[in-house]
Design an enzyme around this catalytic site. Structure first.
Site, PDB file in Angstrom:
ATOM      1  N   HIS A 157      26.479   9.559  -2.231  1.00  0.00           N
ATOM      2  CA  HIS A 157      24.866   9.687  -2.908  1.00  0.00           C
ATOM      3  C   HIS A 157      25.280   8.713  -4.273  1.00  0.00           C
ATOM      4  O   HIS A 157      26.132   8.776  -4.967  1.00  0.00           O
ATOM      5  CB  HIS A 157      24.679  10.891  -3.033  1.00  0.00           C
ATOM      6  N   GLU A 210      23.993   9.384  -6.891  1.00  0.00           N
ATOM      7  CA  GLU A 210      24.113  10.121  -8.313  1.00  0.00           C
ATOM      8  C   GLU A 210      25.503  10.816  -8.222  1.00  0.00           C
ATOM      9  O   GLU A 210      25.923  10.945  -9.252  1.00  0.00           O
ATOM     10  CB  GLU A 210      23.238  11.562  -8.236  1.00  0.00           C
ATOM     11  N   GLY A 219      14.645  13.888  -1.031  1.00  0.00           N
ATOM     12  CA  GLY A 219      15.034  14.512  -2.263  1.00  0.00           C
ATOM     13  C   GLY A 219      13.785  15.344  -2.657  1.00  0.00           C
ATOM     14  O   GLY A 219      13.611  16.437  -2.026  1.00  0.00           O
ATOM     15  N   GLY A 220      13.168  14.879  -3.552  1.00  0.00           N
ATOM     16  CA  GLY A 220      12.017  15.842  -4.188  1.00  0.00           C
ATOM     17  C   GLY A 220      11.164  16.593  -3.232  1.00  0.00           C
ATOM     18  O   GLY A 220      10.731  17.715  -3.445  1.00  0.00           O
ATOM     19  N   GLY A 262      13.765   9.317  -6.591  1.00  0.00           N
ATOM     20  CA  GLY A 262      13.172   9.965  -7.552  1.00  0.00           C
ATOM     21  C   GLY A 262      12.036   8.891  -8.561  1.00  0.00           C
ATOM     22  O   GLY A 262      11.724   9.900  -9.514  1.00  0.00           O
ATOM     23  N   ASN A 266      17.730  16.976   0.795  1.00  0.00           N
ATOM     24  CA  ASN A 266      18.861  17.134  -0.225  1.00  0.00           C
ATOM     25  C   ASN A 266      17.987  17.734  -1.334  1.00  0.00           C
ATOM     26  O   ASN A 266      17.493  17.146  -2.223  1.00  0.00           O
ATOM     27  CB  ASN A 266      19.439  15.779  -0.485  1.00  0.00           C
ATOM     28  N   TRP A 267      18.609  19.015  -1.549  1.00  0.00           N
ATOM     29  CA  TRP A 267      18.072  19.611  -2.582  1.00  0.00           C
ATOM     30  C   TRP A 267      18.630  19.546  -3.950  1.00  0.00           C
ATOM     31  O   TRP A 267      18.056  19.781  -4.930  1.00  0.00           O
ATOM     32  CB  TRP A 267      17.970  21.225  -2.530  1.00  0.00           C
ATOM     33  N   LYS A 268      19.824  18.741  -4.084  1.00  0.00           N
ATOM     34  CA  LYS A 268      20.325  18.265  -5.410  1.00  0.00           C
ATOM     35  C   LYS A 268      20.476  19.643  -6.092  1.00  0.00           C
ATOM     36  O   LYS A 268      20.793  20.643  -5.579  1.00  0.00           O
ATOM     37  CB  LYS A 268      19.432  17.403  -6.118  1.00  0.00           C
ATOM     38  N   SER A 278      11.946   8.528  -2.567  1.00  0.00           N
ATOM     39  CA  SER A 278      10.544   8.870  -2.604  1.00  0.00           C
ATOM     40  C   SER A 278       9.701   8.845  -1.318  1.00  0.00           C
ATOM     41  O   SER A 278       8.772   8.419  -1.425  1.00  0.00           O
ATOM     42  CB  SER A 278       9.914   7.813  -3.734  1.00  0.00           C
ATOM     43  N   GLU A 319      19.516   4.072   0.797  1.00  0.00           N
ATOM     44  CA  GLU A 319      18.705   4.635  -0.205  1.00  0.00           C
ATOM     45  C   GLU A 319      18.778   3.496  -1.500  1.00  0.00           C
ATOM     46  O   GLU A 319      19.618   3.615  -2.150  1.00  0.00           O
ATOM     47  CB  GLU A 319      19.528   5.957  -0.784  1.00  0.00           C
TER      48      GLU A 319
END
Ligand code: PGA
Length: 254
Positions: free
Chosen positions: A98, A100, A235-236, A174, A11-13, A214, A168
């Protein structure tokens, strides 16, 4: 859960900030993934990069996803993107619910409608659940149970086989704080038991469960081997091709 397919989803966000950088990242992953048939790798870039990447999507190899969809197909909904529009661009997966998005006001009922909208267009929703914090009394289990009940509301057993659930925990996203392997394993067993209670064991067995929060090249192997899930939502660490490919490799049985 080792008999199920493994998924590693990036997930590149809202990254990276140019098409050039996005192409570099995508191609870096795509070339490596072509050699790995045991894992389904899904890259989920910002919407605007999707048409460019969709040209490279073939029945085998890397898959493309979207970070969200709207639950209506067409009409006066300024700023929204529907499953109908995305399905013209080889998008087969979509993240729904998600944390976010939930933090921006998305509620369980909308998550459920989005799951149904994705299924209608034969897309696989990757539906996120997770608690904000862990309390020592275990009240967070009730939150996860509620989220799962809400997201599966009104779905038939045959639909369930087409969804993926990603656990999650919000405190791990993150932050660099990963859930322990026993937290992950406990949640895998818990979600499986909720799905068995809501539907039946055979149906529950068909639903891949992912862990996200993470995940890095350095912790993926142990989380995969001991967590008992069917892969990761990353993610990151999906923003560096080499690191992401290491995570994919960490899920291979060798
Ligand atoms: P993270 O994000 O890997 O950067 O923690 C995971 C996610 O939000 O899906």
């Amino acid at each position: 859960m080792k008999n199920k397919k493994i998924f590693v989803v990036g997930n590149w966000k809202l990254n990276p900030t140019s098409l050039l950088k996005a192409k570099e990242l995508f191609n870096g992953v795509r070339k490596e993934v072509a050699k790995i048939s045991e894992v389904t790798t899904v890259v989920i870039p910002p919407y605007l990069y999707i048409p460019e990447f969709s040209r490279f999507i073939k029945p085998e190899g890397i898959k493309l996803g979207a970070q969200d969809i709207f639950y209506e197909e067409v009409g006066p909904f300024t700023g929204e993107v529907s499953a109908t529009v995305l399905s013209d661009f080889s998008v087969k997966y979509v993240i729904v619910g998600h944390s976010e998005r939930r933090a921006l006001g998305e509620i369980d009922e909308q998550v459920n409608r989005k799951v149904k909208a994705a299924l209608k267009k034969r897309m696989t929703p990757i539906v996120c659940v997770g608690e904000k914090e862990r309390d020592s009394d275990g009240a967070f289990f009730a939150i996860i149970e509620e989220q799962i009940k809400a997201l599966t509301e009104g779905l038939e057993r045959k639909d369930l086989a087409k969804i993926i659930i990603a656990y999650e925990p919000i405190w791990a996203i993150g932050t660099g704080k990963t859930a322990t392997t026993s937290d992950v394993q406990e949640m895998q067993i818990f979600i499986f038991s909720i799905l068995t209670k809501l539907f039946d064991r055979k149906t529950a067995e068909k639903i891949p469960l992912l862990y996200g929060g993470s995940v890095k090249a350095g912790n993926a192997k142990i989380l995969h081997e001991e967590g008992g899930m069917n892969g990761f939502l990353v993610g990151g660490a999906s923003l560096k091709a080499k690191e992401f490919v290491k995570i994919i490799n960490a899920t291979l049985n060798n």
